[in-house]
Design an enzyme around this catalytic site. Sequence first.
Site, mmCIF file in Angstrom:
data_model
loop_
_atom_site.group_PDB
_atom_site.id
_atom_site.type_symbol
_atom_site.label_atom_id
_atom_site.label_comp_id
_atom_site.label_asym_id
_atom_site.label_seq_id
_atom_site.Cartn_x
_atom_site.Cartn_y
_atom_site.Cartn_z
ATOM 1 N N TYR A 82 0.855 -1.194 0.000
ATOM 2 C CA TYR A 82 0.000 0.000 0.000
ATOM 3 C C TYR A 82 0.890 1.242 0.000
ATOM 4 C CZ TYR A 82 -4.022 2.926 1.088
ATOM 5 O OH TYR A 82 -5.019 3.853 1.017
ATOM 6 N N PHE A 134 -9.388 19.239 -24.905
ATOM 7 C CA PHE A 134 -9.730 17.823 -25.007
ATOM 8 C C PHE A 134 -11.002 17.631 -24.172
ATOM 9 C CE2 PHE A 134 -9.635 13.343 -23.814
ATOM 10 C CZ PHE A 134 -9.770 12.834 -25.088
ATOM 11 N N THR A 135 -11.819 16.642 -24.535
ATOM 12 C CA THR A 135 -13.149 16.496 -23.903
ATOM 13 C C THR A 135 -13.071 16.457 -22.369
ATOM 14 O OG1 THR A 135 -12.923 14.119 -24.254
ATOM 15 C CG2 THR A 135 -14.259 15.316 -25.849
ATOM 16 N N ASP A 225 0.344 18.798 -21.414
ATOM 17 C CA ASP A 225 -0.230 17.452 -21.496
ATOM 18 C C ASP A 225 0.631 16.638 -22.471
ATOM 19 O OD1 ASP A 225 -1.690 15.175 -22.102
ATOM 20 O OD2 ASP A 225 -3.611 16.206 -22.294
ATOM 21 N N LYS A 268 -1.654 6.066 -22.990
ATOM 22 C CA LYS A 268 -1.145 6.423 -24.320
ATOM 23 C C LYS A 268 0.375 6.444 -24.332
ATOM 24 C CE LYS A 268 -5.239 8.893 -25.641
ATOM 25 N NZ LYS A 268 -5.731 9.294 -26.926
ATOM 26 N N ARG A 391 -15.773 12.331 -33.575
ATOM 27 C CA ARG A 391 -15.188 13.508 -32.923
ATOM 28 C C ARG A 391 -15.782 14.716 -33.629
ATOM 29 N NH1 ARG A 391 -12.531 12.079 -28.063
ATOM 30 N NH2 ARG A 391 -14.758 12.068 -27.846
ATOM 31 N N PHE A 457 -21.299 11.699 -25.552
ATOM 32 C CA PHE A 457 -20.830 10.781 -26.592
ATOM 33 C C PHE A 457 -20.487 9.400 -26.044
ATOM 34 C CE2 PHE A 457 -16.327 10.720 -25.523
ATOM 35 C CZ PHE A 457 -16.154 11.914 -24.840
HETATM 36 N N1 F0G Z 1 -5.232 14.240 -22.676
HETATM 37 C C1 F0G Z 1 -5.250 13.788 -23.929
HETATM 38 C C2 F0G Z 1 -4.502 14.510 -24.993
HETATM 39 C C3 F0G Z 1 -5.971 12.634 -24.230
HETATM 40 O O1 F0G Z 1 -5.993 12.193 -25.483
HETATM 41 C C4 F0G Z 1 -6.667 11.947 -23.199
HETATM 42 C C5 F0G Z 1 -7.451 10.762 -23.471
HETATM 43 C C6 F0G Z 1 -6.610 12.471 -21.897
HETATM 44 C C7 F0G Z 1 -5.882 13.610 -21.664
HETATM 45 C C8 F0G Z 1 -7.328 11.782 -20.770
HETATM 46 O O2 F0G Z 1 -6.635 10.655 -20.421
HETATM 47 O O3 F0G Z 1 -8.204 8.742 -20.917
HETATM 48 O O4 F0G Z 1 -6.236 8.426 -19.404
HETATM 49 O O5 F0G Z 1 -8.194 9.750 -18.677
HETATM 50 N N2 F0G Z 1 -7.812 10.392 -24.619
HETATM 51 C C9 F0G Z 1 -8.539 9.186 -24.919
HETATM 52 C C10 F0G Z 1 -8.817 9.114 -26.384
HETATM 53 C C11 F0G Z 1 -9.750 9.018 -24.091
HETATM 54 O O6 F0G Z 1 -9.483 8.156 -26.788
HETATM 55 O O7 F0G Z 1 -8.389 9.969 -27.162
HETATM 56 P P1 F0G Z 1 -7.370 9.316 -19.832
#
Ligand code: F0G
Length: 484
Positions: A82, A134-135, A225, A268, A391, A457
Amino acid sequence: MSNETIKMTSGEYVPIEMHKVRVVQKLNLLPIEKRLKAIEDAGYNTFLLQNRDVFMDMLTDSGTNAMSDQQIAAMMVADDAYAGSESFNRLQEAVEEILGTQYFLPAHQGRAAEHIISQAFIKKGDIVPMNFHFTTTKAHVELAGGKVVELFTNDALEIKSDKPFKGNMDIDKLKDLVKTAGKDKIPYIRMEAGTNLIGGQPFSVENMRAVRKVADENGILIVLDISLVCENMYFIKMREPEFMDKSPAEILRTLCDLADIIYFSARKISCSRGGGIATKNHELYLKMRDMVPLFEGFLTYGGISVREIESMAVGLREAIDWNVIRHSPEFIKYLVDSLDAKGIPVITPAGGLGAHLDARGFLPHLTSFDYPAGALAAALYIVSGVRGMERGTISMDRDEKGNDVPSEVELLRLAFPRRVFTLSQVKYAEDRIEWLWKNRELIGGLKFTEEPKVLRFFVGRLAPASDWPQKLQAKFREDFGDSL
Ligand code: F0G
């Protein structure tokens, strides 16, 4: 280290895998009738398809990348604890070595890092300038009471283009915003490497340096990021003269040194799972630290399994290996250039992350309110079993008045999970996209039948506005006979 590609006798350019396949997973390719039923069951939302019904899963490159033998091996020696796990120490060392940052906070994935950064630095009424949103980032900025302002350049949204750095921030717009909004209203500027929503397009080091200058002149922080930084580094090395002879490790360090806070989705950048926040600044670290045990887990695991922590440490080191970095952008370029040569509307130049079909150009008979990118995603799945991601307008939530907000771009993203697909699979996708292009007038719109208020989405359900999916199926059978 080399930038050269392997030349074929014919002169044809073919991307080559610098790895071999040692573990495989079986795939299903259902007949079109079953695919039609599957997309109906999924409410015409590719997020809701079952993976067993998918042939090529191009939804995302998040958590779906091939892992290396070294990563898998490291997972076997993880230290379960832990607190004070050796696995975490190994990760922290890798982060410091690769990013040059002393302080590291684990978070269960990228958006959890965004949550912590937003809660730590944003006050109600603040503004966060970005090269593009980003979303999940936008949702977290808004949750903390802030507003996102996108400062992309005029080239950023051009579909057909030869601009090398469409992910750059517009520096004049940034200076204007600082002047009009006031620097006190801007807790940080966010730069996203490999700008996801405009097609995985990169920014240049030159641009990042210019952003740093404005930030320094006004005492504003920069949050970087780096989830998609591998592909951004690829383009810097290929396109920015100062960096052509620099190693990926040097390029990454240069970028990280220009930021105050760095965060990433390990799903990623390191072909594993998890995420984290890194900084050289102790004061900034302390502002965020206490949220990790509250929302994520103890400071030495942050909600991530120790096995994934080990694979993350190895994956981060592999993220500066040129042969690992180059694979995705070169495969993406192969598909994008082939589609472009056939006149199929696709974002150019090819970016990282995936090939992005321009649904507005593909389906000019549909308006944003027919959700063309969602319709194209459903249509491509029906005719091929290839699962992409909308998208476009579906990925935008409604405004306060409940109106749809037409997206600046309507894209069908076909992500390339790193080192997952073979060239023959890519050629299959290309073939079915070409067939769909020839039969594009058959594709109609979608409408919501079930619509969540936030990030709709992901789990929203839709239905076709007419019987266009059946017509598409009938034409497919006419042209392909019994073929899958
Ligand atoms: N920043 C970027 C540039 C991303 O592409 C993503 C996630 C995140 C932050 C968030 O990271 O998913 O680990 O919480 N992109 C995914 C995609 C969801 O399908 O493009 P996460």
